[in-house]
Design a protein around this motif. Structure first.
Motif, PDB file in Angstrom:
ATOM      1  N   ALA A 189       0.843  -1.196   0.000  1.00  0.00           N
ATOM      2  CA  ALA A 189       0.000   0.000   0.000  1.00  0.00           C
ATOM      3  C   ALA A 189       0.876   1.242   0.000  1.00  0.00           C
ATOM      4  CB  ALA A 189      -0.929   0.011   1.214  1.00  0.00           C
ATOM      5  N   LEU A 190       0.372   2.309  -0.612  1.00  0.00           N
ATOM      6  CA  LEU A 190       1.137   3.533  -0.808  1.00  0.00           C
ATOM      7  C   LEU A 190       0.239   4.736  -0.521  1.00  0.00           C
ATOM      8  CD1 LEU A 190       3.879   4.668  -1.979  1.00  0.00           C
ATOM      9  CD2 LEU A 190       2.701   4.721  -4.196  1.00  0.00           C
ATOM     10  N   LEU A 191       0.817   5.756   0.144  1.00  0.00           N
ATOM     11  CA  LEU A 191       0.024   6.936   0.522  1.00  0.00           C
ATOM     12  C   LEU A 191       0.931   8.149   0.583  1.00  0.00           C
ATOM     13  CD1 LEU A 191      -2.759   8.014   1.733  1.00  0.00           C
ATOM     14  CD2 LEU A 191      -1.695   7.628   3.966  1.00  0.00           C
ATOM     15  N   TYR A 192       0.399   9.298   0.131  1.00  0.00           N
ATOM     16  CA  TYR A 192       1.130  10.565   0.259  1.00  0.00           C
ATOM     17  C   TYR A 192       0.442  11.461   1.279  1.00  0.00           C
ATOM     18  CZ  TYR A 192       3.047  15.169  -0.728  1.00  0.00           C
ATOM     19  OH  TYR A 192       3.635  16.404  -0.605  1.00  0.00           O
ATOM     20  N   ASP A 193       1.231  12.011   2.192  1.00  0.00           N
ATOM     21  CA  ASP A 193       0.758  12.912   3.230  1.00  0.00           C
ATOM     22  C   ASP A 193       1.203  14.331   2.861  1.00  0.00           C
ATOM     23  OD1 ASP A 193       0.389  14.495   5.456  1.00  0.00           O
ATOM     24  OD2 ASP A 193       1.383  13.155   6.868  1.00  0.00           O
ATOM     25  N   PRO A 194       0.273  15.197   2.399  1.00  0.00           N
ATOM     26  CA  PRO A 194       0.673  16.540   1.963  1.00  0.00           C
ATOM     27  C   PRO A 194       1.032  17.476   3.105  1.00  0.00           C
ATOM     28  CG  PRO A 194      -1.709  16.296   1.821  1.00  0.00           C
ATOM     29  CD  PRO A 194      -1.162  14.950   2.189  1.00  0.00           C
ATOM     30  N   VAL A 195       0.566  17.191   4.318  1.00  0.00           N
ATOM     31  CA  VAL A 195       0.873  18.050   5.452  1.00  0.00           C
ATOM     32  C   VAL A 195       2.325  17.865   5.887  1.00  0.00           C
ATOM     33  CG1 VAL A 195       0.365  18.538   7.867  1.00  0.00           C
ATOM     34  CG2 VAL A 195      -1.510  18.179   6.252  1.00  0.00           C
ATOM     35  N   ASP A 196       2.722  16.610   6.093  1.00  0.00           N
ATOM     36  CA  ASP A 196       4.093  16.325   6.507  1.00  0.00           C
ATOM     37  C   ASP A 196       5.030  16.108   5.324  1.00  0.00           C
ATOM     38  OD1 ASP A 196       3.841  16.217   9.461  1.00  0.00           O
ATOM     39  OD2 ASP A 196       2.436  14.606   9.011  1.00  0.00           O
ATOM     40  N   ASN A 197       4.477  16.144   4.105  1.00  0.00           N
ATOM     41  CA  ASN A 197       5.263  15.930   2.887  1.00  0.00           C
ATOM     42  C   ASN A 197       6.056  14.631   2.972  1.00  0.00           C
ATOM     43  OD1 ASN A 197       6.216  16.545   0.304  1.00  0.00           O
ATOM     44  ND2 ASN A 197       8.052  17.547   1.115  1.00  0.00           N
ATOM     45  N   LEU A 198       5.313  13.549   3.221  1.00  0.00           N
ATOM     46  CA  LEU A 198       5.929  12.236   3.332  1.00  0.00           C
ATOM     47  C   LEU A 198       5.169  11.220   2.485  1.00  0.00           C
ATOM     48  CD1 LEU A 198       6.537  12.014   7.205  1.00  0.00           C
ATOM     49  CD2 LEU A 198       8.295  12.253   5.440  1.00  0.00           C
ATOM     50  N   ILE A 199       5.887  10.247   1.995  1.00  0.00           N
ATOM     51  CA  ILE A 199       5.288   9.083   1.348  1.00  0.00           C
ATOM     52  C   ILE A 199       5.322   7.939   2.343  1.00  0.00           C
ATOM     53  CG2 ILE A 199       5.511   7.394  -0.512  1.00  0.00           C
ATOM     54  CD1 ILE A 199       6.917   9.599  -2.144  1.00  0.00           C
ATOM     55  N   TYR A 200       4.196   7.250   2.507  1.00  0.00           N
ATOM     56  CA  TYR A 200       4.134   6.098   3.408  1.00  0.00           C
ATOM     57  C   TYR A 200       3.950   4.822   2.585  1.00  0.00           C
ATOM     58  CZ  TYR A 200       3.393   9.489   7.154  1.00  0.00           C
ATOM     59  OH  TYR A 200       3.536  10.534   8.038  1.00  0.00           O
ATOM     60  N   ILE A 201       4.707   3.810   2.942  1.00  0.00           N
ATOM     61  CA  ILE A 201       4.620   2.499   2.299  1.00  0.00           C
ATOM     62  C   ILE A 201       4.357   1.454   3.366  1.00  0.00           C
ATOM     63  CG2 ILE A 201       5.844   0.721   0.988  1.00  0.00           C
ATOM     64  CD1 ILE A 201       7.476   2.928  -0.323  1.00  0.00           C
ATOM     65  N   ALA A 202       3.300   0.660   3.189  1.00  0.00           N
ATOM     66  CA  ALA A 202       3.032  -0.452   4.099  1.00  0.00           C
ATOM     67  C   ALA A 202       3.820  -1.666   3.642  1.00  0.00           C
ATOM     68  CB  ALA A 202       1.537  -0.765   4.122  1.00  0.00           C
ATOM     69  N   ASP A 203       4.735  -2.133   4.502  1.00  0.00           N
ATOM     70  CA  ASP A 203       5.572  -3.311   4.231  1.00  0.00           C
ATOM     71  C   ASP A 203       4.949  -4.492   4.971  1.00  0.00           C
ATOM     72  OD1 ASP A 203       7.498  -5.234   3.900  1.00  0.00           O
ATOM     73  OD2 ASP A 203       9.187  -3.922   4.346  1.00  0.00           O
ATOM     74  N   ASN A 204       4.207  -5.295   4.241  1.00  0.00           N
ATOM     75  CA  ASN A 204       3.373  -6.329   4.849  1.00  0.00           C
ATOM     76  C   ASN A 204       4.166  -7.372   5.620  1.00  0.00           C
ATOM     77  OD1 ASN A 204       1.937  -9.225   4.378  1.00  0.00           O
ATOM     78  ND2 ASN A 204       0.394  -7.638   4.682  1.00  0.00           N
ATOM     79  N   SER A 205       5.222  -7.888   5.056  1.00  0.00           N
ATOM     80  CA  SER A 205       5.944  -8.988   5.694  1.00  0.00           C
ATOM     81  C   SER A 205       6.846  -8.540   6.829  1.00  0.00           C
ATOM     82  CB  SER A 205       6.776  -9.751   4.651  1.00  0.00           C
ATOM     83  OG  SER A 205       7.730  -8.898   4.053  1.00  0.00           O
ATOM     84  N   SER A 206       7.214  -7.255   6.846  1.00  0.00           N
ATOM     85  CA  SER A 206       8.099  -6.743   7.905  1.00  0.00           C
ATOM     86  C   SER A 206       7.337  -6.057   9.027  1.00  0.00           C
ATOM     87  CB  SER A 206       9.130  -5.771   7.317  1.00  0.00           C
ATOM     88  OG  SER A 206       9.960  -6.408   6.371  1.00  0.00           O
ATOM     89  N   ASN A 207       6.018  -5.914   8.887  1.00  0.00           N
ATOM     90  CA  ASN A 207       5.197  -5.228   9.885  1.00  0.00           C
ATOM     91  C   ASN A 207       5.693  -3.804  10.137  1.00  0.00           C
ATOM     92  OD1 ASN A 207       3.818  -7.690  10.154  1.00  0.00           O
ATOM     93  ND2 ASN A 207       5.185  -8.349  11.809  1.00  0.00           N
ATOM     94  N   LEU A 208       6.020  -3.141   9.032  1.00  0.00           N
ATOM     95  CA  LEU A 208       6.531  -1.782   9.111  1.00  0.00           C
ATOM     96  C   LEU A 208       5.758  -0.877   8.160  1.00  0.00           C
ATOM     97  CD1 LEU A 208      10.396  -2.416   8.924  1.00  0.00           C
ATOM     98  CD2 LEU A 208       9.104  -1.777  10.973  1.00  0.00           C
ATOM     99  N   VAL A 209       5.720   0.416   8.517  1.00  0.00           N
ATOM    100  CA  VAL A 209       5.331   1.460   7.577  1.00  0.00           C
ATOM    101  C   VAL A 209       6.547   2.352   7.388  1.00  0.00           C
ATOM    102  CG1 VAL A 209       3.924   3.515   7.232  1.00  0.00           C
ATOM    103  CG2 VAL A 209       2.867   1.424   8.061  1.00  0.00           C
ATOM    104  N   LEU A 210       6.992   2.482   6.160  1.00  0.00           N
ATOM    105  CA  LEU A 210       8.157   3.297   5.863  1.00  0.00           C
ATOM    106  C   LEU A 210       7.704   4.715   5.521  1.00  0.00           C
ATOM    107  CD1 LEU A 210      10.135   0.814   3.574  1.00  0.00           C
ATOM    108  CD2 LEU A 210      10.258   1.069   6.057  1.00  0.00           C
ATOM    109  N   ALA A 211       8.288   5.701   6.209  1.00  0.00           N
ATOM    110  CA  ALA A 211       8.078   7.106   5.891  1.00  0.00           C
ATOM    111  C   ALA A 211       9.241   7.554   5.029  1.00  0.00           C
ATOM    112  CB  ALA A 211       7.987   7.947   7.164  1.00  0.00           C
ATOM    113  N   ILE A 212       8.929   7.972   3.800  1.00  0.00           N
ATOM    114  CA  ILE A 212       9.961   8.212   2.794  1.00  0.00           C
ATOM    115  C   ILE A 212       9.889   9.648   2.299  1.00  0.00           C
ATOM    116  CG2 ILE A 212      10.637   7.609   0.427  1.00  0.00           C
ATOM    117  CD1 ILE A 212       9.934   4.756   1.025  1.00  0.00           C
TER     118      ILE A 212
END
Length: 275
Positions: free
Chosen positions: A14-37
């Motif tokens: 899953a992929l999402l853009y946050d315009p307030v914090d100017n971040l891209i979020y990626i849901a990493d299913n197998s690692s149980n992580l959300v990456l803020a990029i």
């Protein structure tokens, strides 16, 4: 041309853009992580630990919070910027999530058959959460895969036996199903909506490789409600409606198909249960 290329984790779903914090979020299913990029260069600013098997993301533009649906934790992780601030429990395994008009909609499924029994029996649900509390829960006819908002209504795609796809229109202010229609789409991969034209777009995976455009006005007979208005659906009777939609293949072959769909008879007194 490609501006940059970077790692998206081990299993990006899953992929999402946050315009307030100017971040891209990626849901990493197998690692149980959300990456803020960083959107400027793809650098990982933070790897945020969430629940087991994150599968979907949504964003609240009012407060800038990001919600993560954790399938195997039966929970939602709430992220502010790069920090996990809280977790919201839900009574099923969430598969889809969306935010609109102050209400967080969560779709999911729950195993109801006995352990180790076959076949596995699932029930499917949609819950509306406001202020961290569940306001309503309704039962669906298939796995809710995608949720989109349009002018006060929530549009949900579900798939069940033989991947029969249905489009549900729900009034999130009271949890009532306003309309339910079957569409001739197999193996949907994503859905989005044009907020200006009210067109719903659904893509279909290999070997069909189609994209479908369906008018919201063909799904519901009453005008869209305003976000500031609370409307209770009136009693409707079963009817069969014939309408057209356009199917365009990835190879640019375009066809127009006509099909019939039966609208559910849903009265203002029918409902799901509140939690």
């Amino acid at each position: 041309s490609i501006l940059w290329k970077a790692s998206a984790g081990k299993d990006a779903v899953a992929l999402l853009y946050d315009p307030v914090d100017n971040l891209i979020y990626i849901a990493d299913n197998s690692s149980n992580l959300v990456l803020a990029i960083s959107p400027s260069n793809g650098a990982v600013i933070s790897a945020i630990q969430v629940g087991n098997n994150p599968v979907a993301l949504t964003y609240d533009p009012q407060n800038g919070l990001v919600y993560v649906a954790n399938y195997n934790n039966e929970s939602l992780s709430v992220i502010n910027g790069t920090e996990l601030i809280t977790t919201i429990e839900v009574p099923f395994k969430p598969t889809a999530v969306a935010y609109g008009d102050g209400i967080l909609l969560v779709g999911g499924e729950k195993v109801v058959s006995k352990p180790y029994s076959y076949p596995v029996v699932l029930n499917y649900y949609l819950a509306g959460i406001e202020g961290g509390k569940t306001q309503f829960t309704i039962e669906l006819n298939g796995t809710p895969e995608f949720i989109a908002y349009y002018k006060g209504y929530a549009i949900i795609t579900t798939s069940g036996l033989f991947n029969l796809v249905k489009l549900l229109v729900v009034n999130p202010s009271n949890g009532k199903i306003v309309s339910e229609k079957s569409v001739n789409v197999s193996f949907p991969t994503s859905v989005t909506i044009d907020p200006n034209e009210g067109l719903i777009y659904i893509t279909e995976e290999y070997p069909y490789n189609q994209i479908y455009a369906i008018s919201f006005n063909n799904l519901i007979s009453t005008p869209p409600i305003l976000s500031t208005t609370t409307t209770t659906p009136t009693t409707t009777t079963s009817s069969t409606t014939t309408f057209t939609y356009t199917s365009t293949s990835i190879s640019s072959k375009t066809t127009t198909q006509i099909y019939s769909s039966t609208e559910s008879a849903v009265s203002s007194s029918s409902s799901g249960s509140s939690s």
